[in-house]
Design a protein around this motif. Structure first.
Motif, PDB file in Angstrom:
ATOM      1  N   GLN A  66      -6.069 -48.482 -68.525  1.00  0.00           N
ATOM      2  CA  GLN A  66      -7.320 -49.097 -68.994  1.00  0.00           C
ATOM      3  C   GLN A  66      -8.540 -48.324 -68.490  1.00  0.00           C
ATOM      4  N   LEU A  67      -8.520 -47.898 -67.220  1.00  0.00           N
ATOM      5  CA  LEU A  67      -9.629 -47.098 -66.691  1.00  0.00           C
ATOM      6  C   LEU A  67      -9.764 -45.774 -67.406  1.00  0.00           C
ATOM      7  N   ALA A  68      -8.623 -45.106 -67.648  1.00  0.00           N
ATOM      8  CA  ALA A  68      -8.663 -43.816 -68.347  1.00  0.00           C
ATOM      9  C   ALA A  68      -9.208 -43.976 -69.752  1.00  0.00           C
ATOM     10  N   ASP A  69      -8.822 -45.043 -70.459  1.00  0.00           N
ATOM     11  CA  ASP A  69      -9.300 -45.272 -71.822  1.00  0.00           C
ATOM     12  C   ASP A  69     -10.812 -45.511 -71.842  1.00  0.00           C
ATOM     13  N   THR A  70     -11.290 -46.211 -70.828  1.00  0.00           N
ATOM     14  CA  THR A  70     -12.734 -46.480 -70.760  1.00  0.00           C
ATOM     15  C   THR A  70     -13.522 -45.197 -70.559  1.00  0.00           C
ATOM     16  N   PHE A  71     -13.081 -44.337 -69.636  1.00  0.00           N
ATOM     17  CA  PHE A  71     -13.817 -43.097 -69.356  1.00  0.00           C
ATOM     18  C   PHE A  71     -13.735 -42.120 -70.517  1.00  0.00           C
ATOM     19  N   LEU A  72     -12.584 -42.080 -71.253  1.00  0.00           N
ATOM     20  CA  LEU A  72     -12.452 -41.150 -72.367  1.00  0.00           C
ATOM     21  C   LEU A  72     -13.318 -41.540 -73.549  1.00  0.00           C
ATOM     22  N   ASP A  73     -13.462 -42.861 -73.806  1.00  0.00           N
ATOM     23  CA  ASP A  73     -14.270 -43.326 -74.939  1.00  0.00           C
ATOM     24  C   ASP A  73     -15.759 -43.249 -74.686  1.00  0.00           C
ATOM     25  N   LYS A  74     -16.148 -43.100 -73.437  1.00  0.00           N
ATOM     26  CA  LYS A  74     -17.586 -43.085 -73.111  1.00  0.00           C
ATOM     27  C   LYS A  74     -18.187 -41.735 -73.478  1.00  0.00           C
ATOM     28  N   SER A  75     -19.227 -41.726 -74.326  1.00  0.00           N
ATOM     29  CA  SER A  75     -19.839 -40.478 -74.809  1.00  0.00           C
ATOM     30  C   SER A  75     -20.881 -40.013 -73.824  1.00  0.00           C
ATOM     31  N   PRO A  76     -20.841 -38.744 -73.347  1.00  0.00           N
ATOM     32  CA  PRO A  76     -21.852 -38.276 -72.387  1.00  0.00           C
ATOM     33  C   PRO A  76     -23.205 -38.033 -73.029  1.00  0.00           C
ATOM     34  N   GLU A  77     -23.263 -37.875 -74.400  1.00  0.00           N
ATOM     35  CA  GLU A  77     -24.551 -37.615 -75.032  1.00  0.00           C
ATOM     36  C   GLU A  77     -25.390 -38.878 -75.177  1.00  0.00           C
TER      37      GLU A  77
END
Length: 596
Positions: free
Chosen positions: A409-420
């Motif tokens: 769940q943590l990995a999915d949250t960080f991957l979906d978060k857009s840095p732009e």
């Protein structure tokens, strides 16, 4: 008959002469016992029926502080010898209206009385002197000028008359007021009380000097505190005229007197070498000591303020602050101080727990010796056999599954978060890309006075009830026969001036009222001061609204910067007779809330 609640007039305190005693007054009354009642025949100035029974009377006293500076007031050198005071007695009537009750002071050709206004059925104070007295014209002029100042912080002059061989001045009588002299006799004031006293007195005297009036005899006997905690000043201009006191610099004289009042309130000492007003003076030869060096625990800011008001040549080297030479400068210096809050109520600790009075070992005698320590109970044995091993493996498997799900769940949250796209938690207005304005918050009300530019108030003592947070208390108007829009020829409107403590951005005002109906109109204005009489033409109009309900909300198009806000009511609904007033067009304000 009204009861006398403040001390007798002490106008003789500094002249070195003692006022006549009660025995002397009794002798005068006995001498006139057989004489018929004397009537001056003067008719009083007109009064509206709505004023009956509303004004609280007050007596006027005052003695000038002992002054060492060059600005101190001095009696006029060319004054003629005082004329003999008129021989009057208890029961004498003036203008077929004012019945004399008790002589408080008879000195220097004039006398002061407690009297009863038989027309309005209230107690009043009266100063009497013969018309050929050398200061009669000055007293009459001072009283008439003071009567034009309708500031509620001063004891009001009600009448000033010259009638044949008599000149008399009628003023309010406050039965619930206490002199500052009596308060200081019990000890120094708390920092909050001293702050409120100097704030009210300095602002009131600043308003008086703007109107061209000065006191010149401001002392602990001329400052009163009412039962509601408000401070009022008596004897404005009149006390000095009665004594023929003048000053080359009236503003400096009154400012130094306010400084002496603050000094005495903080230290319970008079800031001069001579004793006065029941207070001990300073030690001789040491000069002006700050109050915080005379008594421990004195508020440092108020101590410095007292020195700045008293020092004629400026502040001491340790302060390096400029002196306050006018009441307006002193009022501004008080406003710059952080507001001093009243002390918190003392905490009362709950009573200690009492153990129940019953035997601890009712079924046997207590052991003779010390109780041997008991061994702690043994832990339960671990699970043995096949069941125990299965349970251990099951718990381990559940922990592993839980850790895996959490990591995924943590990995999915960080991957979906857009840095732009940086996060922005500010709310966005629907249908637009602009940030929504921050939610408004309530603006606290610090002080308020009734606004009556025509000189006819409604109920000045009920103004604090409009912001006390209670829906069952209110400020009410009188009832009028014309309405709902008020008749400008008789009364343009009624209102209250509020002080927000500092300049704030005002966006909304909510006013809760007692009487609904057609209709109530309220307009808000931004004023320059906490005023009761400044004209509306010199103020900035904020917004207005009309309602037929019991609540009106006034919103501005854009936030308006204001510290003093005038609520002005120009229309009121018709209401039936109740326990406070008759049937007519009237309104009552329960709560006022400002948002910004």
């Amino acid at each position: 008959m009204a009861e006398r609640s403040t001390s007798a007039v002490d106008v003789a305190r500094e002249s070195g002469e003692e006022p006549q005693t009660a025995q002397a007054e009794q002798a005068t009354a006995d001498a006139k016992a057989g004489a018929p009642e004397r009537d001056t025949g003067h008719e009083d100035t007109e009064r509206s029926e709505e004023e009956k029974g509303e004004a609280e009377p007050a007596q006027e006293t005052g003695a000038e502080p002992a002054r060492k500076a060059q600005a101190s007031p001095v009696p006029k050198a060319d004054a003629e010898p005082a004329a003999a005071p008129p021989e009057l007695h208890s029961g004498h009537k003036l203008a077929r209206r004012y019945r004399l009750e008790e002589c408080l002071t008879r000195l220097d050709g004039f006398s002061s009385w407690r009297a009863v206004d038989e027309k309005l059925r209230r107690a009043v104070g009266v100063h009497l002197l013969p018309s050929d007295h050398p200061r009669a014209r000055e007293v009459l002029a001072a009283a008439r000028s003071t009567a034009l100042l309708t500031d509620p912080r001063f004891v009001q002059v009600l009448d000033a008359v010259e009638d044949d061989d008599l000149v008399y001045v009628v003023h309010e009588w406050l039965p619930d007021a206490t002199e500052l002299t009596a308060l200081l006799a019990a000890g120094p004031l708390q920092a909050h009380e001293a702050y409120e006293m100097v704030r009210h007195v300095s602002q009131a005297m600043a308003a008086a000097h703007r109107a061209g009036l000065s006191h010149l005899r401001l002392n602990p006997g001329s400052v009163l505190r009412t039962s509601s905690g408000q401070y009022r000043i008596r004897g404005l201009a009149v006390n000095a005229a009665l004594r023929g006191v003048t000053s080359e610099d009236p503003a400096r004289t009154d400012t130094e007197a306010i400084g002496a009042l603050l000094y005495a309130s903080l230290s319970q000492r008079w800031p001069y070498e001579d004793d006065a007003y029941g207070l001990s003076g300073l030690p001789k030869g040491v000069g002006l000591l700050p109050p915080d060096q005379v008594r421990a625990g004195v508020h440092r800011g108020l101590s410095e303020l007292a020195v700045r008001a008293l020092a004629n040549e400026g502040a001491t080297a340790s302060r390096q602050e400029p002196p306050c030479t006018t009441p307006a400068e002193l009022a501004a210096a008080v406003d710059e101080l952080p507001r001093i809050r009243p002390p918190e109520p003392a905490y009362t600790a709950p009573p200690e727990y009492q153990a129940p009075a019953f035997p601890q070992n009712p079924y046997g005698r207590p052991p003779a010796g010390p109780t041997p320590p008991q061994a702690p109970p043994a832990p339960p044995p671990p699970l043995q056999g096949r069941t125990g091993r299965a349970l251990k493996w099951g718990v381990s498997a559940l922990l592993i599954v839980a850790l895996g799900l959490g990591s995924w769940q943590l990995a999915d949250t960080f991957l979906d978060k857009s840095p732009e796209k940086p996060q922005n938690n500010a709310p966005i207005e629907k249908g637009s890309g602009k940030k929504a304005a921050p939610a408004p918050k309530q603006l606290p009300i610090k002080d308020a006075v009734e606004y009556y530019p025509d000189g006819t108030p409604q109920h000045t003592d009920q103004v604090p009830l409009t912001y006390d947070g209670k829906s069952d208390s209110y400020w009410r108007t009188k009832f009028y026969t014309d309405g709902p829009d008020m008749n400008p020829a008789f009364k343009k409107g009624v209102g209250i001036t509020y002080d927000l403590g500092a300049e704030k951005n005002l966006s909304t005002a909510t006013i809760d009222m007692l009487y609904p109906g057609d209709h109530t109109t309220v307009t808000l204005y931004a004023a320059d001061s906490l005023t009761s009489s400044a004209p509306l033409s010199g103020m900035k109009k904020i917004a207005n609204n009309t309602t037929s309900g019991s609540k009106v909300t006034i919103k501005t198009k854009e936030p308006v910067k204001a510290r003093y806000v005038v609520m002005w009511i120009t229309a009121m609904p018709y209401a039936a007779k109740d326990g406070y007033s008759g049937a007519g067009y009237k309104q009552a304000i329960t709560d006022v809330t400002f948002m910004g």
